[in-house]
Design an enzyme around this catalytic site. Structure first.
Site, mmCIF file in Angstrom:
data_model
loop_
_atom_site.group_PDB
_atom_site.id
_atom_site.type_symbol
_atom_site.label_atom_id
_atom_site.label_comp_id
_atom_site.label_asym_id
_atom_site.label_seq_id
_atom_site.Cartn_x
_atom_site.Cartn_y
_atom_site.Cartn_z
ATOM 1 C CG ASP A 1 -1.825 7.612 0.860
ATOM 2 O OD1 ASP A 1 -0.784 8.182 0.492
ATOM 3 O OD2 ASP A 1 -2.924 7.762 0.297
ATOM 4 C CG ASP B 1 -1.763 1.200 1.373
ATOM 5 O OD1 ASP B 1 -2.367 1.609 0.372
ATOM 6 O OD2 ASP B 1 -1.815 1.776 2.478
#
Length: 227
Positions: free
Chosen positions: A9, A7
């Protein structure tokens, strides 16, 4: 080959790019409210329209994005990946956007080790950043309308992949983790929603929680020695 899916953020970067970018609007950012009925991608489209109206330039956004830092230990993990890049495939699966991610991968000098980026497409039209959905998710009820990360992992896991390491933090990272196999590893960031959800859900894969991404290095090395 080992597949590592990140991922972005709160995982690669220690913050949220969509939230951080509001700093370009100064005091006016407080007037922008999220309407859940329209979805997050549409919300960001409206923010970019507001940015254009306020005279925000690409350079202004770049300056704000560069205030974000890599999460603790991520630099060490990426160096380990670089040292064995011929045995590792790196994929980013993120609900941010392609331009934000490209800016920061270049800024942190790690763009060269990332093989694929799966995110919402974004491109500039004069001073307006145009944003599109990554896709339309019609099959997975766990994931948002624009993206199922399980699908991304499945499509990235080619026949030569011996194990998958998934590194994430958010609720939208739960779906791909649930679908990992016994030989795979989920690496949720401690204190974030994925880690909390995994305390309540049974999964097949191993789970390695981290607050310092350098902890993942030992598990990556074990996978490399087995492969």
């Amino acid at each position: 080959m080992i597949l590592i899916v990140f991922d972005f953020d709160h995982t690669v970067v220690d913050g949220n790019t969509d939230v951080k970018i509001l700093d370009v609007l100064g005091d006016k950012k407080d007037s922008i409210k999220y309407e859940s009925s329209t979805g997050w991608t549409e919300h960001m489209r409206q923010i970019f329209v507001q940015c254009e109206k306020q005279g925000v330039t690409p350079a202004d956004m770049i300056s704000v994005l560069k205030e974000l830092a890599l999460t603790k230990g991520m630099r060490i993990l990426f160096q380990t990946i670089r040292d064995s890049k011929d045995k590792i495939k790196v994929v980013i699966a993120s609900d941010s956007n392609s331009w934000f991610i490209d800016v920061l991968l270049s800024h942190f000098e790690i763009k060269d080790i990332v093989d694929e980026v799966h995110t919402n497409p974004a491109e500039w039209n004069s001073n307006l950043l145009l944003l599109k959905r990554y896709t339309t998710n019609e099959n997975c009820t766990r994931c948002p309308i624009n993206m199922c990360k399980s699908e991304i992992v499945s499509n990235s896991a080619t026949d030569d992949i011996s194990a998958i390491i998934y590194v994430g933090d958010g609720s939208n990272d739960l779906c791909p983790v649930i679908n990992l196999r016994e030989k795979d590893i989920a690496c949720p960031r401690e204190g974030y929603s994925l880690s909390k959800k995994l305390d309540k859900v049974k999964v097949k894969c191993s789970v390695v929680k981290w607050s310092d991404a350098a902890r993942i290095v030992d598990y990556l090395n074990k996978c490399l020695n087995i492969s």
